[in-house]
Write an enzyme that holds these catalytic residues in place. Sequence first.
Site, mmCIF file in Angstrom:
data_model
loop_
_atom_site.group_PDB
_atom_site.id
_atom_site.type_symbol
_atom_site.label_atom_id
_atom_site.label_comp_id
_atom_site.label_asym_id
_atom_site.label_seq_id
_atom_site.Cartn_x
_atom_site.Cartn_y
_atom_site.Cartn_z
ATOM 1 N N HIS A 124 0.926 -1.377 -0.081
ATOM 2 C CA HIS A 124 0.084 -0.114 0.087
ATOM 3 C C HIS A 124 0.851 1.106 0.093
ATOM 4 O O HIS A 124 1.691 1.481 0.988
ATOM 5 C CB HIS A 124 -0.819 0.051 1.257
ATOM 6 C CG HIS A 124 -1.870 0.912 1.244
ATOM 7 N ND1 HIS A 124 -3.048 1.305 0.413
ATOM 8 C CD2 HIS A 124 -1.774 2.086 2.163
ATOM 9 C CE1 HIS A 124 -3.451 2.462 0.898
ATOM 10 N NE2 HIS A 124 -2.955 3.054 1.739
ATOM 11 N N ASP A 180 0.700 5.185 -0.029
ATOM 12 C CA ASP A 180 -0.094 6.449 0.014
ATOM 13 C C ASP A 180 0.401 7.209 -1.059
ATOM 14 O O ASP A 180 1.313 7.589 -1.205
ATOM 15 C CB ASP A 180 -0.134 6.828 1.475
ATOM 16 C CG ASP A 180 -1.226 6.149 2.368
ATOM 17 O OD1 ASP A 180 -2.330 5.711 1.901
ATOM 18 O OD2 ASP A 180 -0.721 6.011 3.389
ATOM 19 N N ASP A 210 -7.354 0.986 2.402
ATOM 20 C CA ASP A 210 -7.337 1.868 3.534
ATOM 21 C C ASP A 210 -8.095 3.458 3.173
ATOM 22 O O ASP A 210 -7.541 4.368 2.694
ATOM 23 C CB ASP A 210 -5.648 2.250 3.721
ATOM 24 C CG ASP A 210 -5.312 3.179 4.747
ATOM 25 O OD1 ASP A 210 -6.115 3.395 5.625
ATOM 26 O OD2 ASP A 210 -4.511 4.099 4.619
ATOM 27 N N HIS A 244 -7.228 9.353 -0.393
ATOM 28 C CA HIS A 244 -7.799 9.335 0.955
ATOM 29 C C HIS A 244 -7.062 9.881 1.918
ATOM 30 O O HIS A 244 -7.399 10.060 3.068
ATOM 31 C CB HIS A 244 -8.037 7.717 1.233
ATOM 32 C CG HIS A 244 -7.127 6.720 1.352
ATOM 33 N ND1 HIS A 244 -6.516 5.938 0.283
ATOM 34 C CD2 HIS A 244 -5.875 6.635 2.217
ATOM 35 C CE1 HIS A 244 -5.425 5.363 0.810
ATOM 36 N NE2 HIS A 244 -4.911 5.678 1.985
HETATM 37 ZN ZN LIG Z 1 -3.254 4.994 2.952
#
Ligand SMILES: [Zn+2]
Length: 866
Positions: free
Chosen positions: A259, A261, A412, A617
């Site tokens: 993951h 970001d 997430d 997000h």
């Molecule tokens: Zn995240």
Amino acid sequence: MAAAPFLKHWRTTFERVEKFVSPIYFTDCNLRGRLFGDSCSVTLSSFLTPERLPYEKAVQQNFSPAQVGDSFGPTWWTCWFRVELVIPEVWVGQEVHLCWESDGESLVWRDGEPVQGLTKEGEKTSYVLSERLRASDPRSLALYVEVACNGLLGAGKGSMIAAPDPEKTFQLSQAKLAVFHRDVHSLLVDLELLLGVAKGLGEDSQRSFQALHTANQMVNICDPAQPETYPAAKALASKFFGQHGGESQHTIHAMGHCHIDTGVSRCTSKCVFFSQLLAVLIQMQLRFLTMEQGLMKLDLRPRAWLWPFKETVRKCARSWSTAVTLMEQNTDFIFACSQAQQLEWVKSQYPGLHARLQEFACRGQFVPVGGTWVEMDGNLPSGEAMVRQFLQGQNFFLQEFGKMCSEFWLPDTFGYSAQLPQIMQGCGIKRFLTQKLSWNLVNSFPHHTFFWEGLDGSRVLVHFPPGDSYGMQGSVEEVLKTVTNNRDKGRTNHSGFLFGFGDGGGGPTQTMLDRLKRLSNTDGLPRVQLSSPGQLFTALERDSGQLCTWVGELFLELHNGTYTTHAQLKKGNRECEQILHDVEVLSSLALARSAQFLYPAAQLQHLWRLLLLNQFHDVVTGSCIQLVAEDAMNYYEDIRSHGNPLLSAAAAALCAGEPGPKGLLIINTLPWKRTEVLALPKPCGAHSLALVTVPSIGYAPAPTPTSLQPLLPQQPVFVMQETDGSVTLDNGIIRVRLDPTGCLTSLVLVASGREAIAEGALGNQFVLFDDVPLYWDAWDVMDYHLETRKPVLGQAGTLAVGTEGGLRGSAWFLLQISPNSRLSQEVVLDVGCPYVRFHTEVHWHEAHKFLKVEFPARIRSPQATY
Ligand SMILES: [Zn+2]
């Protein structure tokens, strides 16, 4: 002579094995101490830069001699190392690694291509130069190591979620060549897993003791100094892991994942836009929103998630080049990767790596998932923007990887709108993987595998990996948790398992893969198979007959502060969604009217992608660092400054030749007829009010002073100020009474005489609360803040009449919130309008405070239609 019988206590035996594999204790004589053999130094030189340079440019700089122990920095700078190495001839036949330990995140370049990420935090500290050095292999070569001055999770000062420390320094603590003993590594993996089984199954389990006995026996027969004793120890482990379970074993589908970001990076290239001025007034969509300040949270706290935007691109390169190496070395390893935007960055900045990803996609090892442009927030974007996430994402995946994604992938984010199942179905997706609801603060979500039904009844199959993480490491503990924690036992016998360092990237390691492969089918444990998301969902679909259905929103009981943190980001997002909507509507109409009109498809795609990127997000939610918020605001400005000329051009083409005073036309981009009061521009820069009616998605000439529609049968707005300073606004539909401080004492529907404000209560009442959450400062607002309510009391005599009635009536006031903060507000009522508007401007200079405005209503209803 027979070996001594196994008489030891469970704990002492367990800890004996622990010490045998410990990286801290007894490494002079234990097995871990034998992981590496001979070593030799390398020759280093370095070059420090505040810029993130491309490889070709970086290697042309002047490199100065460097050595292990050197410090460099500060935060966000980059130190490039040139590593010249000569592998000793006596190492032929051995596995040779470059051992590299430094603070920060590193990327190894070989022959001009990124080949592997190296980070201590991500447990990647060696690069395999040769799995088995041949006599014919070149033994001297030069590599480059690009060290970014930030950690996997940024550079927070003190804690991970604190604002970055701009003055951090970084150090190179190891750089050498070494012989790697693969057989020792293999035994270490075995022993650690056996310890995991012994501990995880516990002293009530027969199998636990079998694991401990096996590990103890391995320690007995394995002499770290005598490699010839290793195979016998290995045979014991193989026997244990080769003892299979029964047919009913649960199956875990382990998928490599990382993951990352997404930040946002400012593009250096810009589309060419044209600009044209025209006196056209566009009626915007938001005009119909009322009580817009119903909930406000405004503050200036430092934000922290967590690295500037261009670093995201390098994180992708580091993580995915590592994944490519692992895919090469493990043909059964499958890596799932989401977010078209990140792939697009890599395509443009690391084309060689992109080509390798495409190659592994063809082999089925690199699996693009998600279908969206970025992993967006699940609540704040409009429905149209959610659709665009899929449209832009799926088109990219189709173009670059030959097929669209079949799973939506959003591990997430901070809750999920009930419209998503319908949107997913409309975009060809019937499967959804996430896990964030495991973060719920109070109530545990009751399922891990279920159908999710949206507003229109659309259903998708959802899976939350029951290990409650998207960053697993392949330990026995996690594997067992995946089974025991599963809330749908009996309904389904398959689970997902996402392994690899995440959030800041990093991804899987060879050790994780070794662990998972060892656990493929061992009695006492679930079966583990390296799988793709497609294989997992196909298995789940096969026995989905018993699954439950969840209807409506998936609400996260945490991070609710993200709906209001950094209000300017929310405002920018909504304005830009509206601009792009209107440009598309008007451009489509203009094209329908004239084939000569050039539909701005490329510009719109560019602007939509900027907007979609900001909907990540941790961006539109406001949970990003200040640098990210600033770039996001610049992007909104780009969209405004390039979108508005497109709007004017489309309107000009659409309205060409239409009559109207001085070419002034009013356009309604909403799909219903609207009658509203508008402020029309006058030549001197002033405005005059007019009541206008515009058809659905259409336009009408602005009324001339002589053609102003008569107000009848509409009643004009009356404004009355009483001697006590209170003001009443009345348009015959509603009547509003404000007390001398600006609070709403009455709101009446005139025809029925019905009062809306609760008895004895005040509407438009500003209130302050403390805002000190448990940990995630920018993310959270806790329920206990409600216990700190303090009404902001206004001063009598501050209320004054603004617009005196007729088409519009208004009153305004100032309110001192604290010694440092204040607000001004205009309360507006228009002719024929069934609601009152509140225009509020807040000058906010508070920290850890929360400002709201209350409208206690005399209405009881479990439902609202809006
Ligand atoms: Zn995240």
